[in-house]
Design an enzyme around this catalytic site. Structure first.
Site, PDB file in Angstrom:
ATOM      1  N   LYS A 228      31.419 -36.370 -11.825  1.00  0.00           N
ATOM      2  CA  LYS A 228      30.759 -36.762 -10.572  1.00  0.00           C
ATOM      3  C   LYS A 228      30.009 -38.078 -10.764  1.00  0.00           C
ATOM      4  CE  LYS A 228      28.489 -32.982 -10.913  1.00  0.00           C
ATOM      5  NZ  LYS A 228      27.606 -31.813 -10.776  1.00  0.00           N
ATOM      6  N   THR A 261      18.851 -35.965  -2.012  1.00  0.00           N
ATOM      7  CA  THR A 261      20.088 -35.624  -2.722  1.00  0.00           C
ATOM      8  C   THR A 261      19.879 -34.511  -3.751  1.00  0.00           C
ATOM      9  OG1 THR A 261      19.640 -37.359  -4.337  1.00  0.00           O
ATOM     10  CG2 THR A 261      21.082 -37.948  -2.502  1.00  0.00           C
ATOM     11  N   GLY A 263      20.200 -31.282  -5.439  1.00  0.00           N
ATOM     12  CA  GLY A 263      21.099 -30.134  -5.288  1.00  0.00           C
ATOM     13  C   GLY A 263      22.520 -30.486  -4.892  1.00  0.00           C
ATOM     14  N   THR A 264      22.867 -31.779  -4.888  1.00  0.00           N
ATOM     15  CA  THR A 264      24.247 -32.148  -4.514  1.00  0.00           C
ATOM     16  C   THR A 264      25.266 -31.540  -5.486  1.00  0.00           C
ATOM     17  OG1 THR A 264      23.822 -34.209  -5.696  1.00  0.00           O
ATOM     18  CG2 THR A 264      23.845 -34.326  -3.292  1.00  0.00           C
ATOM     19  N   GLY A 265      24.910 -31.542  -6.773  1.00  0.00           N
ATOM     20  CA  GLY A 265      25.853 -31.052  -7.788  1.00  0.00           C
ATOM     21  C   GLY A 265      26.106 -29.557  -7.637  1.00  0.00           C
ATOM     22  N   CYS A 266      25.017 -28.788  -7.467  1.00  0.00           N
ATOM     23  CA  CYS A 266      25.157 -27.328  -7.307  1.00  0.00           C
ATOM     24  C   CYS A 266      25.988 -27.026  -6.054  1.00  0.00           C
ATOM     25  CB  CYS A 266      23.781 -26.671  -7.133  1.00  0.00           C
ATOM     26  SG  CYS A 266      22.609 -27.119  -8.414  1.00  0.00           S
TER      27      CYS A 266
HETATM   28  N1  LIG Z   1      24.030 -40.609  -1.875  1.00  0.00           N
HETATM   29  C1  LIG Z   1      25.164 -39.967  -1.886  1.00  0.00           C
HETATM   30  N2  LIG Z   1      26.049 -40.110  -0.873  1.00  0.00           N
HETATM   31  C2  LIG Z   1      27.219 -39.455  -0.869  1.00  0.00           C
HETATM   32  N3  LIG Z   1      27.606 -38.606  -1.826  1.00  0.00           N
HETATM   33  C3  LIG Z   1      26.779 -38.414  -2.870  1.00  0.00           C
HETATM   34  C4  LIG Z   1      25.515 -39.075  -2.962  1.00  0.00           C
HETATM   35  N4  LIG Z   1      24.918 -38.665  -4.120  1.00  0.00           N
HETATM   36  C5  LIG Z   1      25.755 -37.799  -4.709  1.00  0.00           C
HETATM   37  N5  LIG Z   1      26.891 -37.649  -3.980  1.00  0.00           N
HETATM   38  C6  LIG Z   1      28.019 -36.790  -4.255  1.00  0.00           C
HETATM   39  O1  LIG Z   1      27.482 -35.505  -4.530  1.00  0.00           O
HETATM   40  C7  LIG Z   1      28.256 -34.843  -5.507  1.00  0.00           C
HETATM   41  C8  LIG Z   1      27.361 -34.439  -6.676  1.00  0.00           C
HETATM   42  O2  LIG Z   1      27.209 -35.564  -7.532  1.00  0.00           O
HETATM   43  P1  LIG Z   1      26.001 -35.878  -8.467  1.00  0.00           P
HETATM   44  O3  LIG Z   1      26.515 -36.894  -9.416  1.00  0.00           O
HETATM   45  O4  LIG Z   1      24.793 -36.219  -7.671  1.00  0.00           O
HETATM   46  O5  LIG Z   1      25.786 -34.473  -9.168  1.00  0.00           O
HETATM   47  P2  LIG Z   1      24.529 -33.904  -9.924  1.00  0.00           P
HETATM   48  O6  LIG Z   1      23.787 -35.020 -10.581  1.00  0.00           O
HETATM   49  O7  LIG Z   1      25.027 -32.805 -10.763  1.00  0.00           O
HETATM   50  O8  LIG Z   1      23.640 -33.330  -8.746  1.00  0.00           O
HETATM   51  P3  LIG Z   1      22.199 -32.608  -8.830  1.00  0.00           P
HETATM   52  O9  LIG Z   1      21.297 -33.507  -8.033  1.00  0.00           O
HETATM   53  O10 LIG Z   1      22.419 -31.298  -8.179  1.00  0.00           O
HETATM   54  O11 LIG Z   1      21.837 -32.505 -10.254  1.00  0.00           O
HETATM   55  C9  LIG Z   1      29.366 -35.820  -5.884  1.00  0.00           C
HETATM   56  O12 LIG Z   1      30.521 -35.544  -5.124  1.00  0.00           O
HETATM   57  C10 LIG Z   1      28.775 -37.168  -5.520  1.00  0.00           C
HETATM   58  O13 LIG Z   1      29.773 -38.134  -5.285  1.00  0.00           O
HETATM   59  C1  LIG Z   2      17.730 -24.028 -11.042  1.00  0.00           C
HETATM   60  C2  LIG Z   2      18.402 -25.353 -11.011  1.00  0.00           C
HETATM   61  N1  LIG Z   2      19.722 -25.420 -11.226  1.00  0.00           N
HETATM   62  C3  LIG Z   2      20.359 -26.601 -11.197  1.00  0.00           C
HETATM   63  C4  LIG Z   2      19.674 -27.759 -10.924  1.00  0.00           C
HETATM   64  C5  LIG Z   2      20.396 -29.105 -10.928  1.00  0.00           C
HETATM   65  O1  LIG Z   2      20.288 -29.726  -9.738  1.00  0.00           O
HETATM   66  C6  LIG Z   2      18.276 -27.667 -10.694  1.00  0.00           C
HETATM   67  N2  LIG Z   2      17.538 -28.763 -10.422  1.00  0.00           N
HETATM   68  N3  LIG Z   2      17.685 -26.450 -10.731  1.00  0.00           N
HETATM   69 MG   LIG Z   3      22.560 -36.236  -8.906  1.00  0.00          MG
END
Ligand SMILES: Nc1ncnc2c1ncn2[C@@H]1O[C@H](COP(=O)(O)OP(=O)(O)OP(=O)(O)O)[C@@H](O)[C@H]1O
Ligand SMILES: Cc1ncc(CO)c(N)n1
Ligand SMILES: [Mg+2]
Length: 555
Positions: A228, A261, A263-266
């Protein structure tokens, strides 16, 4: 492809409010065959059905985020938004808000095992999604449980560090992921930092670094890898890299300018799991998940919660918008593009017929899908006309699409919308119409076709193939251009532009992959007998189709 002799037996799925009686019916392909065959097809047999509905089910094994934006809370909301049931095994409780993580309280491994046993032994889980797994012991417990209770798919989001920089799992989990869990995973979804940590600190600064990382992580054993790029600095779009063991895909989305943003990854991993639990193929699931995240970020830009640097977004944004409550229309079938009729009220008035008469005639003649393309009509008249045409199309089970006007499509509950390159972007149309509607995009180039696919469209219209009087200043691209785009397209294609009885065979005769039919305006509607012309075109197309499939194309 349509064939007058192909018969399939298909269960008729009833809405949940209908009395619990199941029907089966004979369905002929395509939807519009002769009235005699249609009559036979509608003979239904009522029979008793047991009272049971299986809901797709995702189990998330993750940590609780007290702030509600990530972790278990994000997973449950994301699955709910995708229409899927979500159970949860909690691995840790975090004290967390928009500022960062203030505390982590791991759940004892034995109690994680007990939760896993409770859910997996009883509740018919389809897909397991993992988030925060705080220690190697938790990974071991999970692997053992999955061996005892296998599921259809495993989505592993190797959560290690929160965006605020706080550690969510011990560095010693790295080898547990690489050596034990990844080999069981259908997909793993590291972000840039996690991918780098998994690869011993490899620098990831460009999209090609991401591709290399995806390929290297694939060697640890997962079937698919999604690296990602939410945190890729200097990137104007949001790009993720997907590798299925053979092909690397760059998935480009629009980068939403927002602080919300968290929680986007979860959410992304949960949406992938939800789509897989409904039966989607992997790449389609990833695309749908990415589009969901982008839409949710877009609709949550104005939310202000907390004083920290990263706020949460609203997973349930769709509930606030009444259009999402519209009933789904006819499900898209690529073969419906076979004989695609596009209306033109100017031609109808020239020949003294109403729009409804024209639509009825074209369907009787054998059109397999109808698009109302009205550039001049006043909104109120357009809605009335579209509503009347919808009734006719529903009666004949022919999908009705509206050109450009999403508002008109929503009001009359049309089956979908067709947009051009300067109309609303397909991903926005999808966000407004919801997942059950048909979306088509006019494309002239391979990259526009690629974008339409990324945006969640169902088909592309390619043209103009031949010169046409219907569209002024429209460049003609010819059959060679058509072939090129069809071969590259990941979506089914309908050819448009100057096609009629005299040249339709040249188009279908290309026999090229993904080409499903022809779209026609003047050759049907700028004629005295719409029904007669449509019948003739239909028989030309059917003859061409059978010679293409028999390999005896004679042009
Ligand atoms: N500002 C944004 N606009 C559009 N898509 C986004 C944006 N930020 C993240 N994404 C998308 O969200 C998804 C999660 O990506 P990201 O790299 O943020 O994951 P992460 O770091 O694991 O997230 P988390 O914030 O939950 O830890 C991907 O598909 C990414 O392309
Ligand atoms: C509990 C938990 N799981 C995953 C993430 C990653 O976004 C977070 N910030 N908190
Ligand atoms: Mg992120």
């Amino acid at each position: 492809m349509p064939s007058s002799s192909s018969l399939i037996l298909q269960p008729l799925v009833l809405p949940s409010t209908t009395p619990r009686i199941a029907f089966s019916r004979l369905v002929f392909l395509p939807r519009s065959l002769s009235p005699r065959l249609r009559a036979v097809s509608l003979s239904t047999i009522a029979m008793a059905e047991p009272e049971r509905t299986k809901l797709p089910h995702v189990l998330t094994v993750a940590g609780s985020d007290s702030g509600g934006g990530a972790g278990i809370q994000a997973d449950i909301k994301a699955c709910g938004a995708m229409g899927v049931y979500c159970s949860s095994v909690i691995t840790a409780v975090t004290a967390q808000n928009t500022v960062g993580v203030q505390g982590v309280h791991p759940v004892p491994e034995a109690f994680i095992e007990e939760q896993l046993n409770s859910v997996l032994s009883d509740m018919e889980v389809d897909v397991v999604k993992t988030g925060m797994l705080p220690s190697p012991g938790v990974i071991k417990v999970l692997c053992d449980s999955l061996k005892r209770f296998p599921v259809k798919a495993l989505v592993v989001d190797p959560v290690m560090v929160s965006t605020s920089g706080d550690t969510l799992s011990a560095p010693s989990t790295l080898s547990g992921y690489r050596d034990d869990l990844f080999g069981m995973a259908d997909i793993v979804t590291p972000n840039l930092k996690e991918a780098s940590a998994l690869l011993g600190g490899m620098q990831l600064q460009t999209v090609s670094d991401m591709s290399l990382a995806a390929k290297s992580i694939h060697k640890f054993g997962p079937k698919n890898v999604l690296v990602k790029g939410g945190d890729l600095s200097g990137s104007s779009d949001a790009v993720d890299v997907f590798f299925d063991g053979e092909t690397c895909y760059e998935l480009h989305g629009s980068r939403v300018q927002t602080r919300n943003t968290h929680g986007t990854g979860c959410t992304l991993a949960s949406c992938i799991a939800a789509e897989l639990s409904k039966g989607s193929p992997m790449l389609e699931a990833v695309k749908a998940a990415k589009a969901f995240v982008e839409n949710a970020l877009h609709y949550s830009k104005s939310i202000e919660l907390g004083s920290g640097p990263q706020g949460p977004f609203d997973h349930l944004f769709r509930l606030k918008s009444p259009p999402y409550n519209v009933a789904p229309g006819l499900k898209f079938q690529p073969d419906d593009l076979f004989l695609y009729a596009v209306t033109d009220s100017g031609m109808n008035s020239k020949w003294g017929r109403s729009m409804t008469d024209a639509v009825e005639a074209v369907i009787k003649g054998g059109a397999t899908i109808v698009q109302l393309r009205e550039k001049q009509m006043e909104t109120r008249e357009f809605i009335e006309t579209a509503t009347a045409c919808m009734e006719i199309c529903r009666l004949h089970k022919i999908p009705l699409l509206i050109n450009d006007r999403v508002d008109v499509a929503l009001v009359c509950n049309a089956d979908g919308v067709h947009v051009g390159q300067s109309d609303m972007q397909a991903r926005t149309v999808r966000a407004l119409l919801g997942p059950g509607k048909i979306i088509g995009v006019s494309c002239k180039t391979i990259s526009q076709a690629e974008q339409a696919w990324m945006d969640g469209a169902d088909y592309i219209g390619y043209g103009g193939v031949f010169p046409t009087s219907t569209k002024k200043d429209n460049t003609t691209i010819g059959l060679e251009g058509l072939k090129e785009v069809c071969l590259a397209s990941k979506l089914p294609v309908v050819a448009i532009g100057g096609i009629g009885i005299g040249n339709a065979n040249l188009v279908l005769g290309t026999g090229v992959k993904n080409l499903k039919g022809v779209a026609v305006v003047s050759a049907l509607f700028d004629r005295e007998s719409v029904e007669g012309e449509t019948k003739e075109l239909r028989s030309v197309l059917e003859r061409m189709l059978s010679s293409v499939s028999e390999g005896t194309v004679v042009l």
